[in-house]
Motif scaffolding. Structure first.
Motif, PDB file in Angstrom:
ATOM      1  N   THR A  11       0.708  -1.350  -0.114  1.00 45.45           N
ATOM      2  CA  THR A  11      -0.120   0.358  -0.053  1.00 45.45           C
ATOM      3  C   THR A  11       0.952   1.494  -0.095  1.00 45.45           C
ATOM      4  OG1 THR A  11      -0.388  -0.377   2.538  1.00 45.45           O
ATOM      5  CG2 THR A  11      -2.288  -0.905   1.030  1.00 45.45           C
ATOM      6  N   ASP A 129      -5.739   1.337   9.208  1.00 43.15           N
ATOM      7  CA  ASP A 129      -4.548   1.411  10.156  1.00 43.15           C
ATOM      8  C   ASP A 129      -5.024   0.590  10.680  1.00 43.15           C
ATOM      9  OD1 ASP A 129      -6.406   3.416  10.601  1.00 43.15           O
ATOM     10  OD2 ASP A 129      -4.771   5.145  11.057  1.00 43.15           O
ATOM     11  N   SER A 160      -6.302  -6.118   5.157  1.00 40.08           N
ATOM     12  CA  SER A 160      -4.973  -5.443   4.766  1.00 40.08           C
ATOM     13  C   SER A 160      -4.133  -5.294   3.202  1.00 40.08           C
ATOM     14  CB  SER A 160      -3.944  -5.663   5.317  1.00 40.08           C
ATOM     15  OG  SER A 160      -2.338  -5.431   5.105  1.00 40.08           O
ATOM     16  N   ASP A 162      -1.616  -4.978   2.233  1.00 35.09           N
ATOM     17  CA  ASP A 162      -0.010  -5.588   2.494  1.00 35.09           C
ATOM     18  C   ASP A 162      -0.220  -7.408   3.292  1.00 35.09           C
ATOM     19  OD1 ASP A 162       0.672  -3.235   1.937  1.00 35.09           O
ATOM     20  OD2 ASP A 162       1.079  -2.640   4.266  1.00 35.09           O
ATOM     21  N   SER A 163      -1.053  -7.234   3.617  1.00 33.77           N
ATOM     22  CA  SER A 163      -0.684  -8.840   4.209  1.00 33.77           C
ATOM     23  C   SER A 163      -1.297 -10.411   3.963  1.00 33.77           C
ATOM     24  CB  SER A 163      -0.444  -9.231   6.493  1.00 33.77           C
ATOM     25  OG  SER A 163      -1.768  -8.864   6.176  1.00 33.77           O
ATOM     26  N   LEU A 167      -8.271  -7.466   9.955  1.00 35.22           N
ATOM     27  CA  LEU A 167      -8.120  -6.127  10.784  1.00 35.22           C
ATOM     28  C   LEU A 167     -10.106  -6.116  11.334  1.00 35.22           C
ATOM     29  CD1 LEU A 167      -5.646  -5.562   9.010  1.00 35.22           C
ATOM     30  CD2 LEU A 167      -5.682  -3.118  10.163  1.00 35.22           C
ATOM     31  N   CYS A 170     -14.327  -8.533   8.022  1.00 36.33           N
ATOM     32  CA  CYS A 170     -13.966  -7.820   7.248  1.00 36.33           C
ATOM     33  C   CYS A 170     -15.136  -8.184   5.710  1.00 36.33           C
ATOM     34  CB  CYS A 170     -12.540  -8.711   6.224  1.00 36.33           C
ATOM     35  SG  CYS A 170     -11.914  -7.832   4.927  1.00 36.33           S
ATOM     36  N   GLY A 185      -1.682  -8.654  -0.233  1.00 32.14           N
ATOM     37  CA  GLY A 185      -3.001  -9.069  -0.008  1.00 32.14           C
ATOM     38  C   GLY A 185      -3.707  -8.984  -0.532  1.00 32.14           C
ATOM     39  N   TYR A 394      -2.579  -9.558  13.828  1.00 33.08           N
ATOM     40  CA  TYR A 394      -4.027 -10.320  13.355  1.00 33.08           C
ATOM     41  C   TYR A 394      -3.474 -11.350  12.636  1.00 33.08           C
ATOM     42  CZ  TYR A 394      -4.666  -5.266  14.200  1.00 33.08           C
ATOM     43  OH  TYR A 394      -4.888  -3.221  14.145  1.00 33.08           O
ATOM     44  N   ASP A 397       1.186 -12.897   9.505  1.00 33.24           N
ATOM     45  CA  ASP A 397       2.360 -12.470   7.818  1.00 33.24           C
ATOM     46  C   ASP A 397       3.219 -12.526   7.551  1.00 33.24           C
ATOM     47  OD1 ASP A 397       2.961 -10.628   6.456  1.00 33.24           O
ATOM     48  OD2 ASP A 397       2.613  -8.580   7.475  1.00 33.24           O
TER      49      ASP A 397
END
Ligand SMILES: NC(=O)C1=CN([C@@H]2O[C@H](COP(=O)(O)OP(=O)(O)OC[C@H]3O[C@@H](n4cnc5c(N)ncnc54)[C@H](OP(=O)(O)O)[C@@H]3O)[C@@H](O)[C@H]2O)[C@@H](O)CC1
Ligand SMILES: Nc1ncnc2c1ncn2[C@@H]1O[C@H](COP(=O)(O)OP(=O)(O)O)[C@@H](O)[C@H]1O
Ligand SMILES: [K+]
Length: 505
Positions: A11, A129, A160, A162-163, A167, A170, A185, A394, A397
């Motif tokens: 991101t 975030d 996320s 990225d991962s 969080l 969803c 992600g 979370y 990762d």
């Protein structure tokens, strides 16, 4: 090769692409307009017209939502817009797009969410975030419970980019539209499943910004490693194609090493040997033909094999037993500077002293050698060597964990799963997309280890060898189809190799 590598942007890197594009002259609002219009185009193309609810969040993801709402309304769709917070709290381009929406803006609420055919999720994208909580979580759950088709803007809210981790909660999208390039992600679980069908649209960001961003994560495909893929040279001979050695388990556990050895041979290692204790010889001899057998009585005899420089790539671990002998053999292989694949028990055996393994991989002695070591854990084995890296807020990762693990251990990290990740200690990473789930079958990991070993034996660098092995493993399974067992993977490879060669030349 014509094919270019598909880069996956974090991101932050996507934000950088945005910034560089704006610096080069395109306005942020133009990007947002293009983003929203591209989503609307896909909705118009893929879904039947129906009552549509657009959920807008407080940032630019919400701004995209307003563009989608306008575009669908212009096409005659009945559109309702709800906004988290009030319009006067929106900033910049999102505010501008909200002003261009000429319909009503209702407050975001759980009530009535079940009344729509389509829900467009513009709550949170790259700016997520913290976890979704309270009323927001209820809204996302109500959307999930509804029968509406759900379309996520950029990423489903709560995911996320990225991962691929969630969080708090969803949105479960049927369809996700992202811009310019995919993010990790979108490929990593559970993210991949939560995105539904994924579309990537062009919003006017030029591929040239990628040079400046210098991203280090790609989709695993021949475009990443094809140039280094070994093909037999016309003037070559079997000795120039390397000699792989697979360390066997005891008499009752010999099958795994044969699966690995067969795969090493099939992928092109010129010679392959299974190294075993004398009592295991009859079991191997009854089954092996092209693969040779080297029996050893003692650690000294094992060391003699290691002293032979022609035996250049070693695979140890599959069904070897979590024993001192296994541990000592791993250390001996590493000390001898061999290219090495450490799998299964060769990983587990260091659970109480991972530093000893990392020191052996990164030792000064090895610095003058090839230093090509690949660790091939599944998540369970990974947790034995790197328990701290599995404890994210979370969840695990996988990409970040594998990156840290590769750096810490000095080895290429091949983290197995439905979204297998390969990471080099220098930070480069690839993620496998769409590997057939048929691979989740006993012994398929042993075959994979053998493939990596066979490629290392032929001189392919470890990161590329591990990446290529993961891709070929998945493609071979795809070619075979349903009913796959581990024994079927190697026999299915020739078709894949043939196609790969055509592509590479
Ligand atoms: N990059 C590009 O090229 C392009 C990007 N575009 C679009 O922009 C999107 C990114 O926009 P963005 O940066 O404004 O962030 P976004 O996801 O809207 O979040 C906004 C704010 O939400 C809040 N917040 C966060 N988590 C929360 C939580 N759990 N619960 C409650 N609140 C929470 C937090 O604000 P805070 O409350 O902390 O002040 C955060 O700042 C991107 O996904 C794409 O759709 C396109 O337009 C075109 C090109
Ligand atoms: N759901 C899945 N989809 C695709 N590939 C999978 C899935 N589950 C496991 N795999 C792959 O199957 C292989 C299993 O390896 P491993 O767990 O070591 O099994 P084994 O020890 O029985 O050989 C790995 O390559 C892994 O990436
Ligand atoms: K979203």
């Amino acid at each position: 090769m014509e094919e270019t590598r598909e880069v996956l942007l974090s991101t932050m890197e996507m934000g950088e692409a945005d910034r560089l594009t704006i610096e080069a002259g395109l306005q942020g609002r133009q990007l947002m307009e293009a983003a929203g219009q591209s989503i609307a185009r896909i909705i118009l193309e893929k879904l039947n017209p129906g009552r549509t609810l657009v959920l807008c969040g407080p940032g630019n993801n919400g701004g995209d939502g307003f563009v989608v709402a306008r575009a669908l309304k212009e096409n005659g769709w009945p559109v309702t817009v709800t906004l988290m917070g009030t319009k006067d709290r929106l900033k910049g381009d999102a505010r501008l797009m909200a002003d261009l929406w000429d319909g009503e803006i209702q407050p975001l609420a759980e009530e009535g969410l079940g009344d729509y055919d389509i829900i467009v999720d513009g709550l949170f994208g790259a700016g997520l975030d913290r976890p979704l909580e309270g009323a927001l979580l209820d809204i996302v759950r109500a959307a999930n419970d509804s029968n509406a088709r759900k379309v996520a803007i950029d990423v489903p809210s709560g995911l996320s980019g990225d991962s691929g981790l969630v969080l708090g909660g969803c949105l479960e999208a049927d369809l996700t539209v992202t811009f310019f390039r995919r993010k990790p992600g979108h490929l990593l679980y559970p993210g991949k499943a939560l995105c539904g069908d994924l579309y990537v649209t062009d919003i006017g960001i030029s591929g040239r910004v990628l040079d400046e961003i210098g991203a280090q994560t790609w989709l695993n495909s021949p475009a990443v490693w094809g140039e280094l893929f070994p093909v037999p040279s016309p003037a070559g001979h079997k000795y120039s194609r390397g000699h792989s050695v697979v360390v066997s388990g005891d008499l009752a556990h010999t099958g795994a090493s044969r699966l690995a050895a067969g795969a090493a041979l099939r992928i092109g290692s010129g010679l392959v040997s299974v190294a075993c204790a004398p009592e295991a010889v009859p079991a191997h001899a009854a089954q092996l033909t092209a693969v040779m057998i080297r029996s050893y009585q003692s650690p000294e005899q094992f060391a003699d094999y290691l002293a032979d420089h022609r035996l250049n790539a070693w695979c140890i671990g599959p069904a070897n037993g979590v024993t001192n002998e296994t541990r000592n053999r791993v250390l001996a292989i590493l000390a001898a500077g061999k290219q090495a694949v450490l799998d299964a028990d060769a990983i587990t055996v260091f659970r109480d002293r991972p530093e000893e393994l990392f020191a052996a991989i990164g030792s000064d002695d090895r610095k003058n050698m090839s230093r090509e070591v690949v660790l091939t854990p599944h998540a369970g084995e990974f947790g034995r060597l790197f328990p701290d890296l599995m404890e994210g807020t979370y969840g695990f990762d996988r990409l970040k964990g594998a990156r840290t693990a590769a750096e810490r251990s000095g080895a290429v990290l091949l983290l197995k799963g439905p979204d297998t990740v390969v990471v080099s200690p220098d930070g480069r990473a690839v993620i496998m997309d769409d590997a057939p789930a048929d691979l989740a079958t006993a012994g398929s990991g042993d075959v994979l280890s053998g493939l990596v070993t066979g490629l290392l034996a032929q001189g392919m660098p470890a990161f590329e060898a591990a990446s290529a092995a993961v891709w070929l493993h998945a493609e071979a399974a795809r070619v075979f189809g349903a009913g796959l067992t581990a024994e079927d993977i190697s026999p299915s490879l020739p078709t894949v190799l043939e196609k790969l060669r055509e592509k590479l030349h």
